[in-house]
Design a protein around this motif. Structure first.
Motif, PDB file in Angstrom:
ATOM      1  N   GLY A 248       0.478  -1.160  -0.233  1.00 23.65           N
ATOM      2  CA  GLY A 248      -0.101   0.260  -0.175  1.00 23.65           C
ATOM      3  C   GLY A 248       1.008   1.241  -0.277  1.00 23.65           C
ATOM      4  N   MET A 249       0.769   1.979  -0.719  1.00 20.28           N
ATOM      5  CA  MET A 249       1.991   2.783  -1.397  1.00 20.28           C
ATOM      6  C   MET A 249       0.835   4.603  -1.476  1.00 20.28           C
ATOM      7  SD  MET A 249       4.912   2.602  -3.428  1.00 20.28           S
ATOM      8  CE  MET A 249       6.558   1.294  -2.517  1.00 20.28           C
ATOM      9  N   TYR A 250       1.375   5.528  -1.117  1.00 22.33           N
ATOM     10  CA  TYR A 250       0.703   6.752  -1.280  1.00 22.33           C
ATOM     11  C   TYR A 250       0.837   7.539  -2.127  1.00 22.33           C
ATOM     12  CZ  TYR A 250      -1.666   5.552   2.897  1.00 22.33           C
ATOM     13  OH  TYR A 250      -2.687   4.485   4.541  1.00 22.33           O
ATOM     14  N   ILE A 251       0.328   8.523  -2.788  1.00 25.75           N
ATOM     15  CA  ILE A 251       1.168   9.387  -3.929  1.00 25.75           C
ATOM     16  C   ILE A 251       2.185   9.885  -4.068  1.00 25.75           C
ATOM     17  CG2 ILE A 251      -0.343  11.482  -3.175  1.00 25.75           C
ATOM     18  CD1 ILE A 251      -0.564  11.378  -6.655  1.00 25.75           C
ATOM     19  N   ASP A 252       2.356  10.515  -2.427  1.00 28.85           N
ATOM     20  CA  ASP A 252       3.937  11.083  -2.405  1.00 28.85           C
ATOM     21  C   ASP A 252       4.632   9.642  -2.034  1.00 28.85           C
ATOM     22  OD1 ASP A 252       1.891   9.368  -0.025  1.00 28.85           O
ATOM     23  OD2 ASP A 252       3.452  11.490   2.318  1.00 28.85           O
ATOM     24  N   ASP A 253       4.305   8.665  -1.870  1.00 24.63           N
ATOM     25  CA  ASP A 253       5.439   7.756  -1.979  1.00 24.63           C
ATOM     26  C   ASP A 253       5.837   7.640  -3.243  1.00 24.63           C
ATOM     27  OD1 ASP A 253       5.975   7.054   1.074  1.00 24.63           O
ATOM     28  OD2 ASP A 253       3.236   5.792   1.208  1.00 24.63           O
ATOM     29  N   LEU A 254       5.435   7.099  -4.272  1.00 22.41           N
ATOM     30  CA  LEU A 254       5.326   7.493  -5.808  1.00 22.41           C
ATOM     31  C   LEU A 254       6.125   8.866  -6.180  1.00 22.41           C
ATOM     32  CD1 LEU A 254       2.695   5.329  -7.392  1.00 22.41           C
ATOM     33  CD2 LEU A 254       4.606   4.747  -6.786  1.00 22.41           C
ATOM     34  N   SER A 255       6.148   9.611  -5.280  1.00 22.10           N
ATOM     35  CA  SER A 255       6.895  10.600  -5.139  1.00 22.10           C
ATOM     36  C   SER A 255       8.408  10.623  -4.601  1.00 22.10           C
ATOM     37  CB  SER A 255       6.125  12.543  -5.358  1.00 22.10           C
ATOM     38  OG  SER A 255       7.230  13.147  -5.387  1.00 22.10           O
ATOM     39  N   LEU A 256       8.228  10.238  -3.667  1.00 23.73           N
ATOM     40  CA  LEU A 256       9.521  10.808  -2.610  1.00 23.73           C
ATOM     41  C   LEU A 256      10.988   9.429  -4.064  1.00 23.73           C
ATOM     42  CD1 LEU A 256      10.088  10.183   0.550  1.00 23.73           C
ATOM     43  CD2 LEU A 256      10.867   8.904  -1.144  1.00 23.73           C
ATOM     44  N   ILE A 257      10.300   8.203  -4.206  1.00 23.06           N
ATOM     45  CA  ILE A 257      10.788   6.870  -4.452  1.00 23.06           C
ATOM     46  C   ILE A 257      11.460   7.833  -5.840  1.00 23.06           C
ATOM     47  CG2 ILE A 257      11.219   4.402  -4.751  1.00 23.06           C
ATOM     48  CD1 ILE A 257       8.731   4.124  -3.323  1.00 23.06           C
ATOM     49  N   PRO A 258      11.073   7.967  -6.521  1.00 23.27           N
ATOM     50  CA  PRO A 258      11.972   8.443  -8.028  1.00 23.27           C
ATOM     51  C   PRO A 258      12.479   9.291  -7.894  1.00 23.27           C
ATOM     52  CG  PRO A 258       9.490   8.296  -8.790  1.00 23.27           C
ATOM     53  CD  PRO A 258       9.924   8.326  -6.567  1.00 23.27           C
TER      54      PRO A 258
ATOM     55  N   ASN B 273       1.073  -1.726 -10.029  1.00 22.29           N
ATOM     56  CA  ASN B 273      -0.031  -2.391  -9.785  1.00 22.29           C
ATOM     57  C   ASN B 273      -0.213  -4.538  -8.211  1.00 22.29           C
ATOM     58  OD1 ASN B 273      -0.463  -2.565 -12.422  1.00 22.29           O
ATOM     59  ND2 ASN B 273       0.379  -3.862 -13.597  1.00 22.29           N
ATOM     60  N   SER B 274       0.167  -3.556  -7.859  1.00 21.33           N
ATOM     61  CA  SER B 274       0.831  -3.812  -6.528  1.00 21.33           C
ATOM     62  C   SER B 274       0.928  -5.086  -6.043  1.00 21.33           C
ATOM     63  CB  SER B 274      -0.607  -3.942  -5.767  1.00 21.33           C
ATOM     64  OG  SER B 274      -0.047  -3.777  -4.439  1.00 21.33           O
ATOM     65  N   PRO B 275       1.283  -6.407  -6.999  1.00 25.54           N
ATOM     66  CA  PRO B 275       2.748  -5.686  -7.075  1.00 25.54           C
ATOM     67  C   PRO B 275       3.219  -4.857  -8.594  1.00 25.54           C
ATOM     68  CG  PRO B 275       3.054  -7.871  -7.321  1.00 25.54           C
ATOM     69  CD  PRO B 275       1.862  -7.748  -7.314  1.00 25.54           C
ATOM     70  N   GLY B 276       4.023  -3.541  -9.060  1.00 26.71           N
ATOM     71  CA  GLY B 276       4.836  -3.208 -10.359  1.00 26.71           C
ATOM     72  C   GLY B 276       6.117  -2.715 -10.099  1.00 26.71           C
TER      73      GLY B 276
ATOM     74  N   ILE C  22      12.391  -0.846   1.526  1.00 19.32           N
ATOM     75  CA  ILE C  22      13.365  -2.045   0.880  1.00 19.32           C
ATOM     76  C   ILE C  22      12.265  -2.205   2.673  1.00 19.32           C
ATOM     77  CG2 ILE C  22      15.228  -2.919   1.252  1.00 19.32           C
ATOM     78  CD1 ILE C  22      15.864  -0.392  -0.517  1.00 19.32           C
ATOM     79  N   VAL C  23      13.173  -2.102   3.573  1.00 24.59           N
ATOM     80  CA  VAL C  23      13.173  -3.807   4.471  1.00 24.59           C
ATOM     81  C   VAL C  23      11.461  -3.581   4.744  1.00 24.59           C
ATOM     82  CG1 VAL C  23      13.035  -3.684   6.500  1.00 24.59           C
ATOM     83  CG2 VAL C  23      14.556  -2.526   5.921  1.00 24.59           C
ATOM     84  N   ARG C  24      10.664  -3.051   4.484  1.00 22.43           N
ATOM     85  CA  ARG C  24       8.866  -3.752   4.181  1.00 22.43           C
ATOM     86  C   ARG C  24       8.192  -4.865   3.425  1.00 22.43           C
ATOM     87  NH1 ARG C  24       7.363   2.890   6.511  1.00 22.43           N
ATOM     88  NH2 ARG C  24       8.110   2.357   8.478  1.00 22.43           N
ATOM     89  N   GLY C  25       9.564  -3.737   2.338  1.00 15.30           N
ATOM     90  CA  GLY C  25       9.164  -5.246   1.156  1.00 15.30           C
ATOM     91  C   GLY C  25       8.472  -4.384  -0.108  1.00 15.30           C
ATOM     92  N   HIS C  26       8.867  -3.065   0.175  1.00 18.55           N
ATOM     93  CA  HIS C  26       7.954  -2.225  -1.084  1.00 18.55           C
ATOM     94  C   HIS C  26       8.293  -1.790  -2.144  1.00 18.55           C
ATOM     95  CE1 HIS C  26       4.336  -2.166   2.242  1.00 18.55           C
ATOM     96  NE2 HIS C  26       4.439  -0.686   3.038  1.00 18.55           N
ATOM     97  N   LEU C  27       9.992  -1.888  -1.609  1.00 22.31           N
ATOM     98  CA  LEU C  27      10.508  -1.012  -2.360  1.00 22.31           C
ATOM     99  C   LEU C  27      12.061  -2.241  -3.054  1.00 22.31           C
ATOM    100  CD1 LEU C  27      11.767   0.558  -5.003  1.00 22.31           C
ATOM    101  CD2 LEU C  27      13.156   1.342  -3.038  1.00 22.31           C
ATOM    102  N   SER C  28      11.983  -2.612  -3.852  1.00 24.51           N
ATOM    103  CA  SER C  28      13.107  -3.708  -4.869  1.00 24.51           C
ATOM    104  C   SER C  28      13.196  -2.949  -6.028  1.00 24.51           C
ATOM    105  CB  SER C  28      12.671  -5.194  -5.322  1.00 24.51           C
ATOM    106  OG  SER C  28      13.639  -5.966  -5.832  1.00 24.51           O
ATOM    107  N   ILE C  29      15.365  -2.565  -5.287  1.00 23.57           N
ATOM    108  CA  ILE C  29      16.438  -2.287  -5.878  1.00 23.57           C
ATOM    109  C   ILE C  29      16.796  -2.932  -6.998  1.00 23.57           C
ATOM    110  CG2 ILE C  29      18.223  -0.527  -6.135  1.00 23.57           C
ATOM    111  CD1 ILE C  29      16.989   0.900  -3.481  1.00 23.57           C
ATOM    112  N   GLY C  30      16.351  -2.735  -8.398  1.00 20.01           N
ATOM    113  CA  GLY C  30      16.873  -3.853  -8.996  1.00 20.01           C
ATOM    114  C   GLY C  30      16.425  -4.972  -9.558  1.00 20.01           C
TER     115      GLY C  30
END
Length: 355
Positions: A150-160, A223-226, A342-350
């Motif tokens: 579950g992500m919010y719009i500010d998460d999708l802004s912060l990560i990139p 698409n959670s995941p995506g 990363i720790v919560r499994g919301h982001l996988s780099i690579g």
């Protein structure tokens, strides 16, 4: 006395033209003949030498896309074809004092024949500078930032945004041998005084990344995941991935946090301001012993992140040990922003999280 021909077209003023930052000289013969610049809007442009008189040099500005720049660097497109791709471009003169003047918006049909490149005006190896060859030889690749949960719009802004800042920093480290990058690094760090935010450091480094090397989104699927599929320089992506993997490990993270705390206490004990707020007040004079201790912290950070191949070049940046340490700490704070995801499994780099 040689007189340059008049150029037909519309006279414009300097304020009608974007601010350009020099990136690299591509052709040089007793001085640059063709150079790559980047506008304040992030667009690339070639500055091509046309003519000279006893008192002036004449140049033109050729904006071009990422695809056209890449094609020209790879000798697939000629300089003539770059001219032909443009409906219009700017011609200007440069005085001995380096002042740009006499701006004219014109087109290829109004140029004197002597100004028009030859059909075989490719960037052949024989005329390419080392910088041009390096730009051509560095190939970008597809890369994934996997997204889930579950992500919010500010998460999708912060990560990139955070990833782009880390990438800009690594681009600077990797390309310190290129004059435009080293000069920019030194200029930015020298200017980091009196309320100059570290955000400007990352923005300034981004300004020397040509479009062919910028992080470009190829696909965005949530698409959670995506994932976010991007195109970038793989070596830089590997450095970010390695740093992220390092602090993902709980033991390593405790070590890096202890390092950060030790530096904070050192700053506090020596009354060095501007730690957390990323703003540097004018530096008071630091003793040689204090500078030596600060440099030891810089060395420790490089060893901790396993960036030892960058260590000596980074020391050549014309900035004090304190400013060097501050930019490394600013990098760490940005890297740490990604750790919870990363720790919560919301982001996988690579890797993509799509099955």
């Amino acid at each position: 006395m040689k007189k340059m021909p008049n150029i037909e077209g519309k006279k414009i003023s300097a304020k009608d033209i974007p601010q350009y930052t020099w990136n690299a000289d591509l052709v040089d013969f007793d001085g640059p003949l063709l150079s790559l610049f980047k506008s304040e809007d992030g667009e690339d442009a070639l500055f091509s030498w046309l003519d000279c008189s006893n008192s002036r040099n004449r140049w033109c500005i050729l904006p071009l896309s990422r695809e056209l720049l890449g094609s020209y660097l790879k000798q697939e497109t000629s300089l003539l074809e770059v001219f032909q791709s443009l409906d219009s471009f700017v011609v200007f003169d440069v005085t001995p004092s380096h002042r740009r003047t006499n701006f004219t918006l014109t087109n290829l049909s109004d140029l004197p024949q002597d100004y028009i490149p030859d059909p075989e005006s490719y960037l052949f190896d024989e005329i390419s500078t080392d910088a041009a060859t390096a730009l051509r030889d560095e190939e970008t690749e597809e890369y994934y930032l996997g997204l889930d949960g579950g992500m919010y719009i500010d998460d999708l802004s912060l990560i990139p945004k955070t990833y782009q800042q880390l990438y800009s920093f690594h681009y600077g480290l990797e390309h310190l041998q290129r004059d435009a990058v080293s000069h920019s690094f030194s200029r930015i760090l020298k200017g980091w005084t009196g309320g100059f935010s570290s955000v400007n450091v990352f923005t300034g480094l981004r300004s020397v990344i040509p479009s062919i090397h910028r992080v470009r989104i190829s696909e965005l699927r949530y698409n959670s995941p995506g994932h976010i599929k991007v195109n970038l320089l793989p070596k830089l992506a590997e450095k970010i991935e390695s740093a992220a993997n390092y602090i993902e490990n709980e033991e390593n993270f405790r070590e890096s946090e202890q390092f950060y705390k030790d530096v904070y206490n050192f700053f506090k004990d020596h009354k060095i301001a501007g730690f957390e707020e990323e703003r540097n007040q004018h530096e008071r004079s630091l003793t040689p012993d204090t500078n030596k201790e600060i440099m030891a912290y810089v060395d420790t950070f490089f060893e901790m992140m396993d960036w030892t191949e960058y260590q000596e070049n980074f020391k050549k940046v014309h900035a004090s040990p304190l400013l060097q340490l501050r930019i490394l700490l600013a990098y760490y704070r940005r890297l740490k922003k990604l750790r919870p995801y990363i720790v919560r499994g919301h982001l996988s780099i690579g890797s993509s999280l799509l099955t």
